[in-house]
Design a protein around this motif. Sequence first.
Motif, PDB file in Angstrom:
ATOM      1  N   GLY A  91      18.662  24.251  -6.851  1.00 33.46           N
ATOM      2  CA  GLY A  91      18.704  23.181  -7.847  1.00 33.46           C
ATOM      3  C   GLY A  91      19.723  22.148  -7.419  1.00 33.46           C
ATOM      4  N   PRO A  92      19.853  21.062  -8.169  1.00 32.96           N
ATOM      5  CA  PRO A  92      20.745  19.978  -7.748  1.00 32.96           C
ATOM      6  C   PRO A  92      22.202  20.423  -7.611  1.00 32.96           C
ATOM      7  N   VAL A  93      22.775  20.103  -6.456  1.00 27.34           N
ATOM      8  CA  VAL A  93      24.181  20.378  -6.180  1.00 27.34           C
ATOM      9  C   VAL A  93      24.765  19.123  -5.532  1.00 27.34           C
ATOM     10  N   PHE A  94      25.802  18.572  -6.130  1.00 25.89           N
ATOM     11  CA  PHE A  94      26.469  17.365  -5.618  1.00 25.89           C
ATOM     12  C   PHE A  94      25.463  16.249  -5.347  1.00 25.89           C
ATOM     13  N   GLY A  95      24.477  16.119  -6.227  1.00 27.02           N
ATOM     14  CA  GLY A  95      23.501  15.045  -6.122  1.00 27.02           C
ATOM     15  C   GLY A  95      22.347  15.299  -5.179  1.00 27.02           C
ATOM     16  N   VAL A  96      22.331  16.443  -4.521  1.00 25.39           N
ATOM     17  CA  VAL A  96      21.249  16.773  -3.585  1.00 25.39           C
ATOM     18  C   VAL A  96      20.249  17.678  -4.312  1.00 25.39           C
ATOM     19  N   PRO A  97      18.975  17.235  -4.415  1.00 26.76           N
ATOM     20  CA  PRO A  97      17.974  18.090  -5.062  1.00 26.76           C
ATOM     21  C   PRO A  97      17.752  19.380  -4.274  1.00 26.76           C
ATOM     22  N   ALA A  98      17.169  20.367  -4.932  1.00 27.63           N
ATOM     23  CA  ALA A  98      16.927  21.680  -4.320  1.00 27.63           C
ATOM     24  C   ALA A  98      16.236  21.559  -2.970  1.00 27.63           C
ATOM     25  N   THR A  99      16.728  22.328  -2.000  1.00 28.94           N
ATOM     26  CA  THR A  99      16.143  22.332  -0.651  1.00 28.94           C
ATOM     27  C   THR A  99      15.648  23.706  -0.233  1.00 28.94           C
ATOM     28  N   GLY A 100      16.100  24.749  -0.903  1.00 27.19           N
ATOM     29  CA  GLY A 100      15.765  26.106  -0.488  1.00 27.19           C
ATOM     30  C   GLY A 100      16.582  26.591   0.695  1.00 27.19           C
ATOM     31  N   ARG A 101      17.503  25.750   1.180  1.00 26.49           N
ATOM     32  CA  ARG A 101      18.344  26.119   2.327  1.00 26.49           C
ATOM     33  C   ARG A 101      19.513  26.985   1.875  1.00 26.49           C
ATOM     34  N   THR A 102      19.959  27.845   2.785  1.00 28.69           N
ATOM     35  CA  THR A 102      21.190  28.576   2.535  1.00 28.69           C
ATOM     36  C   THR A 102      22.353  27.711   3.008  1.00 28.69           C
ATOM     37  N   PHE A 103      23.502  27.925   2.390  1.00 25.61           N
ATOM     38  CA  PHE A 103      24.691  27.166   2.776  1.00 25.61           C
ATOM     39  C   PHE A 103      25.929  28.009   2.526  1.00 25.61           C
ATOM     40  N   SER A 104      27.027  27.540   3.103  1.00 32.82           N
ATOM     41  CA  SER A 104      28.331  28.162   2.922  1.00 32.82           C
ATOM     42  C   SER A 104      29.354  27.043   2.871  1.00 32.82           C
ATOM     43  N   GLY A 105      30.305  27.151   1.968  1.00 30.90           N
ATOM     44  CA  GLY A 105      31.337  26.128   1.872  1.00 30.90           C
ATOM     45  C   GLY A 105      32.637  26.714   1.352  1.00 30.90           C
ATOM     46  N   PHE A 106      33.712  26.030   1.633  1.00 32.26           N
ATOM     47  CA  PHE A 106      35.027  26.479   1.185  1.00 32.26           C
ATOM     48  C   PHE A 106      35.504  25.644   0.014  1.00 32.26           C
ATOM     49  N   SER A 107      36.293  26.261  -0.836  1.00 34.08           N
ATOM     50  CA  SER A 107      36.884  25.594  -1.994  1.00 34.08           C
ATOM     51  C   SER A 107      38.303  26.090  -2.176  1.00 34.08           C
ATOM     52  N   ILE A 108      39.084  25.267  -2.867  1.00 27.44           N
ATOM     53  CA  ILE A 108      40.429  25.648  -3.276  1.00 27.44           C
ATOM     54  C   ILE A 108      40.478  25.478  -4.784  1.00 27.44           C
ATOM     55  N   SER A 109      40.858  26.520  -5.485  1.00 21.72           N
ATOM     56  CA  SER A 109      40.925  26.462  -6.940  1.00 21.72           C
ATOM     57  C   SER A 109      42.328  26.779  -7.429  1.00 21.72           C
ATOM     58  N   THR A 110      42.680  26.168  -8.531  1.00 20.12           N
ATOM     59  CA  THR A 110      43.924  26.474  -9.228  1.00 20.12           C
ATOM     60  C   THR A 110      43.550  27.113 -10.557  1.00 20.12           C
ATOM     61  N   LEU A 111      44.071  28.301 -10.786  1.00 22.06           N
ATOM     62  CA  LEU A 111      43.847  28.999 -12.045  1.00 22.06           C
ATOM     63  C   LEU A 111      45.200  29.265 -12.688  1.00 22.06           C
ATOM     64  N   THR A 112      45.323  28.908 -13.940  1.00 23.70           N
ATOM     65  CA  THR A 112      46.541  29.166 -14.701  1.00 23.70           C
ATOM     66  C   THR A 112      46.252  30.334 -15.636  1.00 23.70           C
ATOM     67  N   ILE A 113      47.179  31.294 -15.661  1.00 24.54           N
ATOM     68  CA  ILE A 113      47.002  32.539 -16.404  1.00 24.54           C
ATOM     69  C   ILE A 113      48.020  32.603 -17.544  1.00 24.54           C
ATOM     70  N   ARG A 114      47.554  33.055 -18.703  1.00 25.20           N
ATOM     71  CA  ARG A 114      48.431  33.294 -19.847  1.00 25.20           C
ATOM     72  C   ARG A 114      47.982  34.586 -20.522  1.00 25.20           C
ATOM     73  N   ASP A 115      48.905  35.501 -20.712  1.00 28.50           N
ATOM     74  CA  ASP A 115      48.613  36.763 -21.395  1.00 28.50           C
ATOM     75  C   ASP A 115      47.399  37.485 -20.795  1.00 28.50           C
ATOM     76  N   GLY A 116      47.291  37.462 -19.475  1.00 29.40           N
ATOM     77  CA  GLY A 116      46.244  38.209 -18.803  1.00 29.40           C
ATOM     78  C   GLY A 116      44.871  37.562 -18.805  1.00 29.40           C
ATOM     79  N   LYS A 117      44.818  36.264 -19.147  1.00 28.83           N
ATOM     80  CA  LYS A 117      43.528  35.568 -19.157  1.00 28.83           C
ATOM     81  C   LYS A 117      43.673  34.177 -18.543  1.00 28.83           C
ATOM     82  N   VAL A 118      42.587  33.696 -17.969  1.00 22.41           N
ATOM     83  CA  VAL A 118      42.571  32.342 -17.420  1.00 22.41           C
ATOM     84  C   VAL A 118      42.604  31.346 -18.571  1.00 22.41           C
ATOM     85  N   VAL A 119      43.525  30.372 -18.480  1.00 17.12           N
ATOM     86  CA  VAL A 119      43.603  29.328 -19.508  1.00 17.12           C
ATOM     87  C   VAL A 119      43.276  27.943 -18.949  1.00 17.12           C
ATOM     88  N   ARG A 120      43.273  27.810 -17.624  1.00 17.64           N
ATOM     89  CA  ARG A 120      42.932  26.526 -16.999  1.00 17.64           C
ATOM     90  C   ARG A 120      42.369  26.807 -15.619  1.00 17.64           C
TER      91      ARG A 120
END
Length: 139
Positions: A91-120
Amino acid sequence: MSIDANKALVERYYHELVSEQRLDLIEELIAEDAADETRVGPGGSGTREDFREHLRWLWQNVKDVKATVEDLVAEGDRVIAFWRIEGTHTGPVFGVPATGRTFSGFSISTLTIRDGKVVRYNVLPDRLGIIQQLAPAGL
């Protein structure tokens, strides 16, 4: 919570929630008032429903999605996750309609934790690298 406990929570987030598609864990891992900044924008306020919507979108548009944590860096209530996403583009990803192709990509995420749960949650994906794998030649 300890830094190690926060890191373990983030590992579970990617392995069990994202890759295994265990939406039943959302209440356990995500605070009710958590903000998924991919939905509400930086600094915005949100709810768990934003996380549900993000995950449903991902699972609909990337078949057999696999999120693999490559490294974690943590201090205080924040965990930075360096992770890889793999799957089939159905399905659409970053403006590209579905292609049926496999892909791999890297990401960096920031997660903020409070009382044992993700809050941001915020993610900086390698959009260009993913688009180059999915878009038709010359785009």
